[in-house]
Design a protein around this motif. Structure first.
Motif, PDB file in Angstrom:
ATOM      1  N   PRO A   1      -1.471   5.764  -5.902  1.00  0.00           N
ATOM      2  CA  PRO A   1       0.216   5.351  -5.764  1.00  0.00           C
ATOM      3  C   PRO A   1       0.871   6.731  -5.246  1.00  0.00           C
ATOM      4  O   PRO A   1       0.458   7.845  -5.603  1.00  0.00           O
ATOM      5  CB  PRO A   1       0.583   5.321  -7.171  1.00  0.00           C
ATOM      6  CG  PRO A   1      -0.590   4.526  -7.890  1.00  0.00           C
ATOM      7  CD  PRO A   1      -1.826   5.592  -7.219  1.00  0.00           C
ATOM      8  N   TYR A   2       2.006   6.919  -4.604  1.00  0.00           N
ATOM      9  CA  TYR A   2       2.786   7.752  -4.129  1.00  0.00           C
ATOM     10  C   TYR A   2       3.500   8.463  -4.956  1.00  0.00           C
ATOM     11  O   TYR A   2       4.220   8.046  -5.966  1.00  0.00           O
ATOM     12  CB  TYR A   2       3.766   7.199  -2.823  1.00  0.00           C
ATOM     13  CG  TYR A   2       2.932   6.902  -1.456  1.00  0.00           C
ATOM     14  CD1 TYR A   2       3.555   7.524  -0.328  1.00  0.00           C
ATOM     15  CD2 TYR A   2       2.095   5.956  -1.653  1.00  0.00           C
ATOM     16  CE1 TYR A   2       2.983   7.137   0.806  1.00  0.00           C
ATOM     17  CE2 TYR A   2       1.554   5.670  -0.221  1.00  0.00           C
ATOM     18  CZ  TYR A   2       1.865   6.303   0.718  1.00  0.00           C
ATOM     19  OH  TYR A   2       1.358   5.922   2.290  1.00  0.00           O
TER      20      TYR A   2
ATOM     21  N   ALA B   1      -2.984  13.640  -7.420  1.00  0.00           N
ATOM     22  CA  ALA B   1      -2.183  12.702  -7.070  1.00  0.00           C
ATOM     23  C   ALA B   1      -0.677  13.361  -7.165  1.00  0.00           C
ATOM     24  O   ALA B   1       0.330  13.177  -6.574  1.00  0.00           O
ATOM     25  CB  ALA B   1      -2.139  11.480  -7.651  1.00  0.00           C
TER      26      ALA B   1
ATOM     27  N   PRO C   1      -4.394   2.507  -1.911  1.00  0.00           N
ATOM     28  CA  PRO C   1      -4.542   3.973  -1.988  1.00  0.00           C
ATOM     29  C   PRO C   1      -3.790   4.404  -3.159  1.00  0.00           C
ATOM     30  O   PRO C   1      -3.133   3.584  -3.948  1.00  0.00           O
ATOM     31  CB  PRO C   1      -3.362   4.278  -0.750  1.00  0.00           C
ATOM     32  CG  PRO C   1      -3.370   3.105   0.318  1.00  0.00           C
ATOM     33  CD  PRO C   1      -3.461   2.018  -0.817  1.00  0.00           C
TER      34      PRO C   1
ATOM     35  N   ASP D   1       0.783  -1.247  -0.021  1.00  0.00           N
ATOM     36  CA  ASP D   1       0.124   0.148  -0.245  1.00  0.00           C
ATOM     37  C   ASP D   1       0.744   1.269  -0.055  1.00  0.00           C
ATOM     38  O   ASP D   1       0.443   2.460   0.009  1.00  0.00           O
ATOM     39  CB  ASP D   1      -0.974   0.033   1.112  1.00  0.00           C
ATOM     40  CG  ASP D   1      -0.214  -0.014   2.517  1.00  0.00           C
ATOM     41  OD1 ASP D   1       0.965   0.075   2.666  1.00  0.00           O
ATOM     42  OD2 ASP D   1      -0.941  -0.237   3.588  1.00  0.00           O
ATOM     43  N   THR D   2       1.941   1.206  -0.017  1.00  0.00           N
ATOM     44  CA  THR D   2       3.036   2.287  -0.220  1.00  0.00           C
ATOM     45  C   THR D   2       3.480   2.390  -1.624  1.00  0.00           C
ATOM     46  O   THR D   2       4.703   3.001  -1.743  1.00  0.00           O
ATOM     47  CB  THR D   2       4.392   2.084   0.811  1.00  0.00           C
ATOM     48  OG1 THR D   2       4.896   0.812   0.751  1.00  0.00           O
ATOM     49  CG2 THR D   2       3.663   2.273   2.220  1.00  0.00           C
TER      50      THR D   2
ATOM     51  N   THR E   1       4.427   3.128  -5.490  1.00  0.00           N
ATOM     52  CA  THR E   1       4.760   4.573  -6.171  1.00  0.00           C
ATOM     53  C   THR E   1       4.172   4.491  -7.660  1.00  0.00           C
ATOM     54  O   THR E   1       3.870   3.654  -8.048  1.00  0.00           O
ATOM     55  CB  THR E   1       6.328   4.619  -6.230  1.00  0.00           C
ATOM     56  OG1 THR E   1       6.865   3.666  -7.134  1.00  0.00           O
ATOM     57  CG2 THR E   1       7.010   4.426  -4.811  1.00  0.00           C
TER      58      THR E   1
ATOM     59  N   TYR F   1      -8.672   1.922   3.868  1.00  0.00           N
ATOM     60  CA  TYR F   1      -7.984   3.103   2.823  1.00  0.00           C
ATOM     61  C   TYR F   1      -9.063   4.121   2.477  1.00  0.00           C
ATOM     62  O   TYR F   1      -8.452   5.210   2.334  1.00  0.00           O
ATOM     63  CB  TYR F   1      -7.427   2.393   1.499  1.00  0.00           C
ATOM     64  CG  TYR F   1      -6.404   1.272   1.932  1.00  0.00           C
ATOM     65  CD1 TYR F   1      -5.353   1.640   2.845  1.00  0.00           C
ATOM     66  CD2 TYR F   1      -6.444   0.069   1.471  1.00  0.00           C
ATOM     67  CE1 TYR F   1      -4.318   0.479   2.872  1.00  0.00           C
ATOM     68  CE2 TYR F   1      -5.386  -0.895   1.507  1.00  0.00           C
ATOM     69  CZ  TYR F   1      -4.327  -0.472   2.450  1.00  0.00           C
ATOM     70  OH  TYR F   1      -3.510  -1.500   2.519  1.00  0.00           O
TER      71      TYR F   1
ATOM     72  N   THR G   1      -4.829  12.305  -2.791  1.00  0.00           N
ATOM     73  CA  THR G   1      -6.131  11.626  -3.787  1.00  0.00           C
ATOM     74  C   THR G   1      -7.044  13.091  -3.641  1.00  0.00           C
ATOM     75  O   THR G   1      -6.669  14.042  -2.967  1.00  0.00           O
ATOM     76  CB  THR G   1      -6.766  10.477  -3.232  1.00  0.00           C
ATOM     77  OG1 THR G   1      -7.899  10.169  -4.118  1.00  0.00           O
ATOM     78  CG2 THR G   1      -7.447  10.829  -1.896  1.00  0.00           C
TER      79      THR G   1
ATOM     80  N   SER H   1       0.883  10.062  -0.718  1.00  0.00           N
ATOM     81  CA  SER H   1      -0.153   9.482  -1.520  1.00  0.00           C
ATOM     82  C   SER H   1      -1.086  10.606  -1.360  1.00  0.00           C
ATOM     83  O   SER H   1      -1.832  10.839  -0.308  1.00  0.00           O
ATOM     84  CB  SER H   1      -0.681   8.127  -0.844  1.00  0.00           C
ATOM     85  OG  SER H   1      -1.858   7.628  -1.467  1.00  0.00           O
TER      86      SER H   1
END
Length: 447
Positions: free
Chosen positions: A322-323, A236, A320, A195-196, A198, A392, A330, A328
């Motif tokens: 992408p970083y 983002a 979530p 969930d981290t 990129t 999330y 949104t 992250s």
């Protein structure tokens, strides 16, 4: 003569005595009735018919209030549940839902101008300024409690107010997340990322999941040409649509927005991981039809998207956004309930809005996967425990930026979407696209 006088006096005294006795008796009976009692020697007979002329008034028929939406109440169970629970708690009000299925915002302007006045109506956040500043909406500051206002998530508050005045109450809030088609991931032997993840990882996965041609073609990513979907990717990257004063577009001047525009252009034209609008349409009219046909592996969506996928039996999970640069980000869209300024019974209308936008109505929407609550008063504990990824959605409520609104936003969006078609098709470069949008935006947004 004297005997006659004495006789008359006696008669008068007798009559006065009887009248006085009758008055005292009546006073005693009335005092018992006022206290809810009855003489012990004559208890009220259970089930006896009321005396002539004292029949109780028949209960008044409930007042019918019309609620205008772009959703068909017969097709959405959460609206049916809201209607059922509201009418049970408010037997003096009956709700009649009226559906305006297309071009809702413009159609409702025409209806209001023509004198067709709903009691309550649904309105998207980007339309609230347009309606409010044209004197079409009832201010809600004096109707909404301070407790209600204080419990709103920060991302929601801006969507409900115009120039410091509250004109809308939240229907729900829809922060954007990324949906992943787990069947396509499994078939390709690709693990679900952390969930981290990129944006670079997102691109590499999209490339791996794009393959085939013709009927066998599949793609890594897709979004329909809706401005709120496009803005989710702009957000983002930390970008914007409008200048701070709302009088101009910043596509050619904001560095983060430029990065986002270039990135989306590359998804279509450099990496070629997205189907065209024509290719996507072959699977159905829904924006998520290619995903549900297992032809698109990743797509931005909201909580209500899960209900669509569940009904279709689609296999999916959620991550979530992408970083980008270690964060992250949104966007979030708020749909609202409003009361027309000329509503016939504003107090009754507010009772409906208060229920639909309050703890009870928003708990129904959350429990049935049709929207995240706009208020911290709604308990999300059970919702988060249902799946590993529901957290999330809730986390996004704290970090999402609101979809940008503008008095002239509707006209801007029509122009913006038309220009986006040229960008996705590769007919113009990102630089040309940004310049064209900014030039056309100036006269639109400065009105």
């Amino acid at each position: 003569m004297g005997d006659s006088t004495a006789l008359a006096s006696a008669i008068v005294r007798c009559c006065l005595s009887k009248v006085l006795s009758l008055v005292l008796a009546l006073a005693f009976v009335f005092s018992l009735a006022a206290c809810g009692g009855a003489p012990s020697s004559a208890p009220a007979a259970s089930g006896s018919a009321p005396a002539s002329g004292s029949e109780p008034a028949a209960p008044a028929d409930p007042t019918t209030l019309k609620v205008y939406t772009w959703w068909d109440v017969t097709k959405f169970e959460h609206l049916q549940k809201m209607q059922q629970d509201f009418e049970a708690a408010n037997p003096d009000i009956k709700l009649e839902f009226v559906t305006i299925p297309s071009k809702y915002a413009d159609t409702m302007v025409t209806k209001l101008a023509g004198g067709e006045i709903p009691d309550v109506m649904m309105l998207a956040m980007d339309q609230v300024p347009r309606y409010a500043l044209n004197g079409m909406l009832l201010p809600l500051d004096d109707l909404a409690s301070q407790e209600y206002k204080d419990a709103l998530y920060p991302v929601v508050k801006d969507a409900l107010t115009v120039n410091g005045t509250m004109y809308a109450a939240a229907r729900d809030v829809t922060p954007k997340v990324m949906y992943l088609n787990t069947k396509m991931f499994e078939d390709a032997g690709i693990e679900i990322p952390a969930d981290t993840w990129t944006m670079d990882e997102f691109v590499e996965i999209a490339k791996q999941l794009t393959k085939g041609s013709g009927a066998d073609a599949q793609w890594g990513y897709y979004w329909k040409n809706y401005t709120d979907q496009t803005f989710a990717m702009i957000a983002a990257f930390g970008g914007e649509l409008y200048s701070e004063d709302g009088k101009a577009s910043v596509l050619s001047t904001d560095e983060n927005t430029q990065k986002a525009v270039q990135f989306m252009y590359d998804l279509y034209n450099t990496y070629k991981v997205c189907p065209s609008a024509t290719q996507a349409a072959q699977f159905g009219d829904s924006e998520f039809a290619p995903f549900m046909a297992n032809k698109v592996a990743m797509q931005i969506g909201a909580l209500s998207t899960a209900s669509t996928f569940d009904a279709n039996g689609t296999e999916y999970t959620v991550l979530p956004m992408p970083y980008v640069d270690g964060v992250s980000k949104t966007s979030s869209f708020v749909n609202t309930w409003v009361i027309p300024k000329t509503a016939r019974n504003p107090e009754l209308s507010w009772r409906v809005v208060e229920f639909l936008s309050g703890k009870e109505g928003q708990q129904i929407a959350l429990d049935m996967n049709y929207g995240l609550p706009a208020s911290t008063m709604v308990d999300t504990t059970e919702f988060e425990a249902k799946t590993p990824y529901n957290k999330y959605f809730v986390q996004a409520l704290e970090t999402a930026v609101p979809y940008p609104t503008n008095l002239n936003g509707s006209e801007f969006q029509n122009m913006f979407q038309k220009e986006c078609e040229s960008l996705w098709a590769g007919a113009v470069s990102p630089e040309e696209f940004a310049q064209r949008v900014d030039e056309q935006a100036a006269p639109i947004l400065s009105k």
